[in-house]
Enzyme design. Sequence first.
Site, PDB file in Angstrom:
ATOM      1  N   GLU A 175       0.834  -1.213   0.000  1.00  0.00           N
ATOM      2  CA  GLU A 175       0.000   0.000   0.000  1.00  0.00           C
ATOM      3  C   GLU A 175       0.861   1.253   0.000  1.00  0.00           C
ATOM      4  OE1 GLU A 175      -2.855  -0.182   3.187  1.00  0.00           O
ATOM      5  OE2 GLU A 175      -4.168  -1.548   2.072  1.00  0.00           O
ATOM      6  N   GLU A 230      -6.258  -7.029  -1.447  1.00  0.00           N
ATOM      7  CA  GLU A 230      -6.650  -6.910  -0.038  1.00  0.00           C
ATOM      8  C   GLU A 230      -7.950  -6.144   0.056  1.00  0.00           C
ATOM      9  OE1 GLU A 230      -3.625  -5.615   2.771  1.00  0.00           O
ATOM     10  OE2 GLU A 230      -5.131  -4.451   3.869  1.00  0.00           O
TER      11      GLU A 230
END
Length: 461
Positions: free
Chosen positions: A287, A379
């Site tokens: 991320e 995710e």
Amino acid sequence: MKRLLALLATGASVIGLTALAGPPAQAATGCSVEYTVTSQWSGGFQAGVKVTNLGDPVSGWTLGFTMPDTGQKVVQGWNATWSQSGSAVTAGGVDWNRTLSTGASADLGFVGSFTGSNPAPASFALNGVTCTGSVTDPPTDPPTDPPATGTPVAVNGQLHVCGVHLCNQYDRPVQLRGMSTHGIQWFGPCYGDEALDALADDWKSDLLRVAMYVQEDGYETDPEGFTGQVNALVDEAEARGMYAVIDFHTLTPGDPNYNLDRAKTFFASVAARNADKKNVIYEIANEPNGVSWAAVKNYAEQVIPVIRAADPDAVVIVGTRGWSSLGVSDGSNESEVVDNPVNAANIMYAFHFYAASHKDAYRSTVSRAAAKLPLFVSEFGTVSATGGGAVDRASSTAWLDLLDQLKIGYANWTYSDADEGSAAFRPGTCNGTDYSGSGVLTESGALVKSRISTPDDFPTS
């Protein structure tokens, strides 16, 4: 069965019509189209469209056609800018195929849905000029593929990116559905034999995402030890016929370039060791946050060649900025990636969401981006972006329905007994042996298990 379309290819050229209709639209223009339904299932289908310019060169083109049934819709397309108004569909050329010289072709495609019947379009027009061509009728009784048997890896083999899809060894789009570990430095007992047997056999998961944190007591503290743990879990997934997503879980700091040297070392090692396996997917930056897309792209274009040097065939997932939100969480959108893609082949772009925090604006972005970019939701959570709070059932269901419709694969956070709303198991579960009973599942775990344990649709022909 193919049927020939006996159609005009030169505009208003019939004697006696020119005077009534005015000057011809374009001199000496013509085109041909081949339209083929490559697969069909209950309520949906995939079609390929090959348009060939038979006239003068064109720079900038639009292909138009009409859906014969009002229930037919274009869900997503590739290699063109697609739009639909009522039953009228248009596809416009994009950067790499906008100019068509005489005899040149453009290969387009789309995934569609239908509610009634699914007849093929009867005619196509390039810049207003009707095309000749052939149409392959869709199958009458969907689906025509026999049910696939065997584990996900046994059926699909080595995966690759084709167009905007993840495709299997038969060059057919597939959707992988599965679970992500939590940090393997904290929840090792959740990934023993009983837990992984349950994930493969009872949950019927297609994949295990192995989340290896780089900081936070992770890889940087013991590179050799964590590399070994990752490889062991890849082997465990392979033994159960699941795909393994190797997640280089960068989070803090958010600039993946901070860990560039570590990433090169790690991926050189795991790619060399796992190059002969068919079940490995590499996720090179979890991320990215607080950093520009240009910086993320720079990182990707340095790490991907390291992987390719050892493993030229595996799919690589590239994180996007704004915590892998395609920039939406930073006030941007997918256009920065569309306009400036990573210079590499066989890659996908990560999108992450947490259903209670990320709703319509994020779903709209995915719907648009999926027509232009290969996406993988590596995710997602059913709760808030903190990983906690209550399950948002309505938003989670809307998200999963959308991903199913677009055939976008996903991994849920998390297959663990962490004391947080996103965990699949109640605290203490990983001290036992039951990973499937209703008594050990959280609300999130029960919801996600009910979705991923339904039969897969893996086409094989």
